[in-house]
Design a protein around this motif. Structure first.
Motif, PDB file in Angstrom:
ATOM      1  N   ILE A   1       9.795  -0.668  -7.302  1.00 15.60           N
ATOM      2  CA  ILE A   1       9.306   0.193  -6.264  1.00 15.60           C
ATOM      3  C   ILE A   1       7.958   0.063  -5.963  1.00 15.60           C
ATOM      4  N   TRP A   2       7.437  -0.268  -4.881  1.00 13.80           N
ATOM      5  CA  TRP A   2       5.985  -0.532  -4.554  1.00 13.80           C
ATOM      6  C   TRP A   2       5.652   0.575  -3.627  1.00 13.80           C
ATOM      7  N   HIS A   3       4.172   0.708  -3.297  1.00 11.33           N
ATOM      8  CA  HIS A   3       3.420   1.674  -2.801  1.00 11.33           C
ATOM      9  C   HIS A   3       2.515   0.969  -1.643  1.00 11.33           C
ATOM     10  N   PRO A   4       2.398   1.644  -0.634  1.00 11.68           N
ATOM     11  CA  PRO A   4       1.429   0.918   0.720  1.00 11.68           C
ATOM     12  C   PRO A   4       0.114   0.528   0.201  1.00 11.68           C
ATOM     13  N   GLU A   5      -0.564   1.194  -0.618  1.00 11.84           N
ATOM     14  CA  GLU A   5      -1.727   0.761  -1.146  1.00 11.84           C
ATOM     15  C   GLU A   5      -1.820  -0.562  -1.633  1.00 11.84           C
ATOM     16  N   GLN A   6      -0.701  -1.108  -2.268  1.00 13.02           N
ATOM     17  CA  GLN A   6      -0.601  -2.286  -2.932  1.00 13.02           C
ATOM     18  C   GLN A   6      -0.736  -3.524  -2.114  1.00 13.02           C
ATOM     19  N   PHE A   7      -0.578  -3.253  -0.717  1.00  8.81           N
ATOM     20  CA  PHE A   7      -0.356  -4.319   0.269  1.00  8.81           C
ATOM     21  C   PHE A   7      -1.339  -3.998   1.386  1.00  8.81           C
TER      22      PHE A   7
END
Length: 248
Positions: free
Chosen positions: A195-201
């Motif tokens: 699970i990823w989050h927008p702020e990581q990219f």
């Protein structure tokens, strides 16, 4: 006549031609991407390919990939094509049958359903569709339970065309329209489950990949730690340094 197989250096040379072409189209249209998975690790640890890697992995949001697939077929080098029917993962490949061993995979970030039963069923459906789409499975790589599930889903998918199954896969992948929890909806098996989050990219920096300026996440340490563990800068034992697709 015996089919000619590309060597790893030949695959790397072909992949760099694809990467230059893709990056040029993205820059021309302001399409955001970043290197991902083994290609991201290679950029950070080797400033290029992991010496035994044999493909390129890129990441885009669904919105950015939708823009890319609209413009790339019209503007790409005539040697290349963006194809969907060999796998549930879109790929840029060479039209020359002797060079199809070299390909660039696009992983797509999509929102996932809320935590709970809806999310579990969503992942289960995508995994089932992956099994339905897989061909020429090397069952020796899997345990008994996985072998049974893979074979069962493969048989379930036999009556349907690849085009239909690919269309179903995209429909399920895009059924959730918004949310802060994302995943690579077309990642294979465990890769999909991160699970990823927008702020990581959100923030990106430019680094050289075999001399080609490419975008990676500014938070690449966080991303690589999730993908490969905290010791990602340490190469694996020599017996694990093998190409994933070279003999496929």
């Amino acid at each position: 006549m015996e089919e000619k197989k590309l060597s790893l250096p030949e695959i790397h040379e072909e992949l760099l031609c694809q990467l230059r072409d893709i990056v040029a189209v993205c820059e021309r249209h302001g399409i955001e991407y970043n290197l991902m998975c083994g290609t991201l690790l290679g950029a950070v640890r080797h400033e290029g390919f992991i010496p035994w890697d044999d493909d390129i992995d890129l990441l885009m949001t669904r919105e950015q990939f939708t823009r890319f697939r609209q413009v790339y077929p019209q503007e790409c080098d005539e040697r290349f094509e963006l194809t969907y029917l060999n796998t549930w993962t879109p790929r840029v490949m060479n039209r020359d049958p002797e060079k199809v061993a070299a390909f660039t995979d696009f992983f797509i970030l999509d929102p996932v359903p809320p935590e709970g039963m809806k999310r579990r069923l969503w992942f289960l459906t995508l995994h089932l569709l992956q099994g339905m789409l897989k061909r020429n499975v090397d069952y020796s790589r899997f345990g008994l339970k996985q072998k049974i599930l893979l074979f069962g889903s493969h048989v379930l998918g036999l009556p349907f065309t690849v085009r239909a199954k690919t269309r179903w896969y995209e429909k399920v992948s895009t059924m959730v329209k918004s949310g802060n929890d994302l995943c690579m909806s077309n990642g294979a098996f465990e890769l999909m489950m991160h699970i990823w989050h927008p702020e990581q990219f959100a923030e990106k920096i430019t680094v050289p990949f075999e001399g080609i300026p490419c975008l990676i996440p500014a938070k690449h340490d966080e991303v690589l730690t999730i993908l490969f563990g905290p010791d990602y800068m340490t190469p694996p034992p020599e017996n694990e340094r093998v190409a994933k697709h070279l003999d496929v």
